[in-house]
Design an enzyme around this catalytic site. Structure first.
Site, PDB file in Angstrom:
ATOM      1  N   ASP A   1      -1.023  -3.908  -0.615  1.00 53.44           N
ATOM      2  CA  ASP A   1      -0.827  -5.147   0.157  1.00 53.44           C
ATOM      3  C   ASP A   1      -0.837  -6.324  -0.808  1.00 53.44           C
ATOM      4  OD1 ASP A   1      -1.419  -7.500   1.836  1.00 53.44           O
ATOM      5  OD2 ASP A   1      -1.784  -6.041   3.430  1.00 53.44           O
ATOM      6  N   ILE A   2       0.154  -7.219  -0.674  1.00 51.51           N
ATOM      7  CA  ILE A   2       0.210  -8.363  -1.605  1.00 51.51           C
ATOM      8  C   ILE A   2      -0.708  -9.514  -1.185  1.00 51.51           C
ATOM      9  CG2 ILE A   2       2.437  -8.170  -2.796  1.00 51.51           C
ATOM     10  CD1 ILE A   2       3.426 -10.240  -0.615  1.00 51.51           C
TER      11      ILE A   2
ATOM     12  N   ASN B   1      -3.283  -3.058  13.413  1.00 48.87           N
ATOM     13  CA  ASN B   1      -3.076  -4.135  14.394  1.00 48.87           C
ATOM     14  C   ASN B   1      -1.796  -3.888  15.199  1.00 48.87           C
ATOM     15  OD1 ASN B   1      -5.313  -5.466  13.278  1.00 48.87           O
ATOM     16  ND2 ASN B   1      -4.052  -6.550  11.788  1.00 48.87           N
TER      17      ASN B   1
ATOM     18  N   HIS C   1      -3.421  -9.819  15.919  1.00 50.63           N
ATOM     19  CA  HIS C   1      -3.247 -10.193  14.501  1.00 50.63           C
ATOM     20  C   HIS C   1      -2.140  -9.443  13.781  1.00 50.63           C
ATOM     21  CE1 HIS C   1      -6.908 -12.480  15.007  1.00 50.63           C
ATOM     22  NE2 HIS C   1      -7.516 -11.398  15.443  1.00 50.63           N
ATOM     23  N   GLN C   2      -1.220  -8.804  14.513  1.00 46.45           N
ATOM     24  CA  GLN C   2      -0.100  -8.158  13.822  1.00 46.45           C
ATOM     25  C   GLN C   2       0.940  -9.215  13.456  1.00 46.45           C
ATOM     26  OE1 GLN C   2       2.019  -5.106  16.009  1.00 46.45           O
ATOM     27  NE2 GLN C   2       3.083  -4.370  14.171  1.00 46.45           N
TER      28      GLN C   2
ATOM     29  N   HIS D   1       1.760  -0.213  10.705  1.00 50.79           N
ATOM     30  CA  HIS D   1       1.123  -0.030   9.396  1.00 50.79           C
ATOM     31  C   HIS D   1      -0.377   0.131   9.544  1.00 50.79           C
ATOM     32  CE1 HIS D   1       1.562  -4.363  10.228  1.00 50.79           C
ATOM     33  NE2 HIS D   1       0.410  -4.534   9.599  1.00 50.79           N
ATOM     34  N   PHE D   2      -0.924   0.967   8.688  1.00 50.32           N
ATOM     35  CA  PHE D   2      -2.374   1.171   8.611  1.00 50.32           C
ATOM     36  C   PHE D   2      -2.860   0.505   7.335  1.00 50.32           C
ATOM     37  CE2 PHE D   2      -3.246   4.387  11.905  1.00 50.32           C
ATOM     38  CZ  PHE D   2      -1.951   4.708  12.265  1.00 50.32           C
ATOM     39  N   HIS D   3      -3.826  -0.405   7.483  1.00 50.61           N
ATOM     40  CA  HIS D   3      -4.456  -1.017   6.317  1.00 50.61           C
ATOM     41  C   HIS D   3      -5.616  -0.111   5.879  1.00 50.61           C
ATOM     42  CE1 HIS D   3      -3.001  -5.303   7.021  1.00 50.61           C
ATOM     43  NE2 HIS D   3      -2.883  -4.845   8.245  1.00 50.61           N
TER      44      HIS D   3
HETATM   45  P1  AMP Z   1      -0.648  -7.399   9.809  1.00 54.49           P
HETATM   46  O1  AMP Z   1      -1.349  -8.713  10.018  1.00 54.49           O
HETATM   47  O2  AMP Z   1      -1.501  -6.244  10.269  1.00 54.49           O
HETATM   48  O3  AMP Z   1       0.736  -7.391  10.404  1.00 54.49           O
HETATM   49  O4  AMP Z   1      -0.525  -7.232   8.242  1.00 54.49           O
HETATM   50  C1  AMP Z   1       0.659  -7.390   7.506  1.00 54.49           C
HETATM   51  C2  AMP Z   1       0.277  -7.221   6.059  1.00 54.49           C
HETATM   52  O5  AMP Z   1       1.471  -7.099   5.304  1.00 54.49           O
HETATM   53  C3  AMP Z   1      -0.505  -8.401   5.470  1.00 54.49           C
HETATM   54  O6  AMP Z   1      -1.768  -7.951   5.018  1.00 54.49           O
HETATM   55  C4  AMP Z   1       0.394  -8.882   4.334  1.00 54.49           C
HETATM   56  O7  AMP Z   1      -0.330  -9.303   3.202  1.00 54.49           O
HETATM   57  C5  AMP Z   1       1.233  -7.651   4.035  1.00 54.49           C
HETATM   58  N1  AMP Z   1       2.527  -7.922   3.428  1.00 54.49           N
HETATM   59  C6  AMP Z   1       3.492  -8.750   3.885  1.00 54.49           C
HETATM   60  N2  AMP Z   1       4.547  -8.732   3.071  1.00 54.49           N
HETATM   61  C7  AMP Z   1       4.268  -7.851   2.076  1.00 54.49           C
HETATM   62  C8  AMP Z   1       4.959  -7.392   0.920  1.00 54.49           C
HETATM   63  N3  AMP Z   1       6.193  -7.840   0.596  1.00 54.49           N
HETATM   64  N4  AMP Z   1       4.350  -6.488   0.115  1.00 54.49           N
HETATM   65  C9  AMP Z   1       3.125  -6.033   0.414  1.00 54.49           C
HETATM   66  N5  AMP Z   1       2.411  -6.414   1.494  1.00 54.49           N
HETATM   67  C10 AMP Z   1       2.971  -7.328   2.312  1.00 54.49           C
END
Ligand code: AMP
Length: 136
Positions: free
Chosen positions: A30-31, A86, A92-93, A99-101
């Site tokens: 995650d960036i 999320n 908070h999505q 995606h799974f964090h």
């Molecule tokens: P969510 O809030 O669960 O939708 O999380 C989306 C996640 O995607 C966030 O933690 C962002 O930091 C991550 N994210 C968005 N764009 C990128 C990217 N280009 N590379 C890696 N992670 C990303």
């Protein structure tokens, strides 16, 4: 089904720090990390939320997720971690691709949870459980 930045990452059109890939699953750093090693595990199927994901992609994610968790723990040295998933803007999505964090926890670094449990009514709970069970 929606086209998001994650579909472009899977196709390699946008660079990522990939940690795993098979025919159904992709994982990368995650960036915007909550802690070092914060990793995203995603299906290649572009479902927006988990309830829309096919059984095949769900099974593929379920099979590999613990292994990627172990790899993140091994590489970062973290002893604890959260898996966060999320669904929907109110939850908070931000990126509408499942995606799974995987979020390692290092003291205050990592996921902070505001957990406010409410009271439980057993009669209402029994009715609700019946409704959910009927819908499964
Ligand atoms: P969510 O809030 O669960 O939708 O999380 C989306 C996640 O995607 C966030 O933690 C962002 O930091 C991550 N994210 C968005 N764009 C990128 C990217 N280009 N590379 C890696 N992670 C990303």
């Amino acid at each position: 089904m929606s086209e998001t930045i994650f579909s472009r990452i899977i196709r390699g059109e946008i660079p990522s720090h990939k940690v795993y890939e098979d025919d159904k699953v992709f994982a990368f750093l995650d960036i915007g990390p909550l802690s070092q090693g914060h990793t995203l595990v995603i299906p290649k199927e572009p479902a927006a939320t988990l309830d829309q994901l096919s059984d095949e992609s769900s099974a593929a994610i379920g099979r590999i997720l613990p292994r990627i968790c172990r790899a993140v723990m091994k590489a970062t040295g973290a002893a604890s971690f959260n898996v966060l998933q999320n669904n929907g803007k109110d939850a908070h999505q931000v990126v509408m691709h499942v995606h799974f964090h995987i979020i390692p926890k290092f003291g205050p670094r990592g996921l902070e949870i505001d957990w406010n449990p409410g009271p439980f009514d057993h009669a209402a709970g029994a009715e609700l459980a019946r409704k959910i069970a009927a819908a499964v």
